[in-house]
Design an enzyme around this catalytic site. Structure first.
Site, PDB file in Angstrom:
ATOM      1  CG  HIS A 130      19.569   3.705  -7.836  1.00 22.00           C
ATOM      2  ND1 HIS A 130      20.788   3.592  -8.472  1.00 22.00           N
ATOM      3  CD2 HIS A 130      19.547   2.722  -6.893  1.00 22.00           C
ATOM      4  CE1 HIS A 130      21.478   2.584  -7.922  1.00 22.00           C
ATOM      5  NE2 HIS A 130      20.753   2.051  -6.965  1.00 22.00           N
ATOM      6  CB  CYS A 162      19.937   2.192  -3.063  1.00 20.81           C
ATOM      7  SG  CYS A 162      20.147   0.689  -4.028  1.00 20.81           S
TER       8      CYS A 162
END
Lengths: 346, 346
Positions: free
Chosen positions: A245, A131
């Protein structure tokens, strides 16, 4: 050819990434002839509503892939190791979100905006990046194309949904306990509390003092960009954010950098949205880029510590571009280019 | 001489740093003959309890410093600019927490563990560093003494108490509103929400795209360590943590680094506590270092992007080592070395 439809399987359908895969299949009108949902025996029999349809979750086990054209694996490395080859043997294309096979030389690791040509070289399995890596590359790749990246030093600010649905509940329950003055229970991140805290560990530690996540960012960036000599140093940190994120990047390039060119390249890149007007206090934040297809890139500036370097900030949805979306985009691109044919068409 | 006691003034006594100064005066048994509390006219007349004593806040204005030996200024740059010279003229030593005078050549900027000798060169005013800088240096200075630092690339994870008491209430009220599903009010960090978010801006932006906080980290690190050529690149980010700042540091040195030596130096440094056992999942987090005198240093490792480089993580209380504590330590050291005499002793 583009009007063909596919039997799609989602392995790990009850997990955080699996749920997003189901949602994206529906929202992006993926050309489905049938959607099959697989999970562990524990979840089998549960029903999920997808649009107007109710689908019963089946147990993921060998033999279930006979009619499946594409199987998205989002159930962790052990399930991929146990079942992916069985799916491939059944003629099913595996698009894997786990880290189990990413670094294998014979398995392409693909971000469709970066190395789509690798999709043609698969032997039944296509891997998707970690990710943090996927999000970071949405800022780094267009800059690399201009100036040639040679070194990156990054720190991440990673949301709890990257640890799964239980971690989201843990953050919420810790916040609630804190509001009510109740004892704070710690499980996913034990012995640490994640509410009102930062935890400088994502994944387990290697012998060199780097975590798995930090090593993945280095190795996967090199493989995806085709830069085996890229120097990478990463520090990965969990923060009390639910979703998306963020990555603070300092990147050194082979050639002199130009800020205006850099901004233009980011703005023109399909995976990125340029949000970079310091005078207006405009920059991307995780709350603004949760559930967004593009990753936000901002805080672009000439780096003050290194020559030919830029610093910038990227934020993107770890469950989307960082996971489910990248996997779906890989499948969509294969269909668009005519590289994926349904078994039923044979 | 060490048995002398002092009339101490705290300017900005009602603010976040002022409150910590009051608390530290009491908890550290600062040799007080009298404690006077000053604030704006708005707060004047309010009473604060300090130990067994109740002290009325006086208005901070010219002329109040006649009997004051040491005045801690913790009310922001404008108050320092308005009143510090008046205090100096009254023979009062000013220990200033604001950023107003830090970079003036004739004003020492002192971290007692690093450049205590500068305390003797003052002309009535001693400046204290920015919070992130002070915390970071508790990890960097002992490493510099071993290997000679030449370049640092840092990202910060800064708590909301660095923006004052109102920001702490804002985080708490946003979390509460989120729990109850109420609309989320944004003021201190408007237009952004800080709860469940990261905001890549601390202080206002300069023309080069760096924020004031980022520029301070560069300039103040150079001045405190006496390294005018140190290369610094900083990215400063606000995170939903109440108290204690964390800094992810990648530091390049003149000489080859040795990890065991580095760890020893950190462990032996008075300003740092080494918390660095990856196999045991031990590293410092802001929750563990709020209201701690020392800053926690961990995640020490050989950097993978640069030669002769180390990466590490420091976390420390922004209101203590990052503000009030450093100021008090400067005064304590001056008393200990006989460099500060009470007026009453003359």
């Amino acid at each position: 050819m583009n009007n063909q439809s596919y039997v799609v399987g989602i392995v790990g359908a009850s997990g955080a990434v699996g749920q997003e895969l189901v949602r994206l299949m529906h929202e992006r009108n993926f050309p489905l002839s049938r959607l099959r949902l697989f999970a562990s025996a524990r979840s089998a029999g549960k029903k999920l509503t997808v649009g107007d349809e109710t689908i019963e979750i089946e147990e993921a086990k060998p033999g279930v892939f006979a009619d499946v054209d594409v199987a998205f694996f989002a159930a962790g490395g052990s399930v991929t190791r146990a079942l992916a080859e069985n799916a491939v043997a059944a003629g099913c294309l595996v698009i894997d979100k786990s880290s189990a096979l990413r670094m294998r030389d014979d398995i392409p690791l693909v971000v469709p905006e970066i190395n789509p040509e690798k999709l043609t070289g698969h032997k039944g399995i296509i891997a998707n990046p970690n990710c943090s890596t996927a999000v970071m590359l949405m800022g780094l790749w267009p800059l690399h194309q201009l100036f040639g990246v040679k070194r990156i030093i990054v720190s991440t600010f990673q949301s709890v949904s990257g640890s799964g649905a239980e971690a989201v509940r843990e953050l919420e329950s810790q916040v609630l306990a804190s509001v009510h003055g109740d004892p704070i229970k710690r499980k996913v991140y034990a012995p640490y509390q994640i509410a009102y805290n930062c935890i400088p560990q994502v994944d387990t530690f290697g012998e060199d003092g780097y975590t798995g996540e930090e090593t993945k960012m280095a190795q996967e960036s090199r493989k995806i960009m085709g830069l085996p000599d890229l120097k990478v140093s990463a520090t990965c940190v969990r923060v009390p954010v639910v979703r998306a994120h963020s990555v603070s990047v300092c990147a050194e390039f082979e050639r002199p950098v130009d800020l205006a060119q850099a901004r233009e390249a980011i703005a023109a890149f399909p995976g990125a949205e340029l949000v970079d007007e310091p005078a207006e206090r405009k920059y991307p934040t995780p709350l603004d880029f949760a559930e967004k297809v593009k990753c936000g890139v901002g805080r672009l500036r000439i780096d003050t510590a290194m020559d030919n370097a830029l610093s910038f900030w990227v934020t993107g949805d770890n469950l989307w571009k960082g996971a489910a979306l990248n996997a779906v985009q890989n499948a969509e691109l294969m269909i668009e280019r005519g590289w994926l044919k349904p078994k039923a068409a044979n």
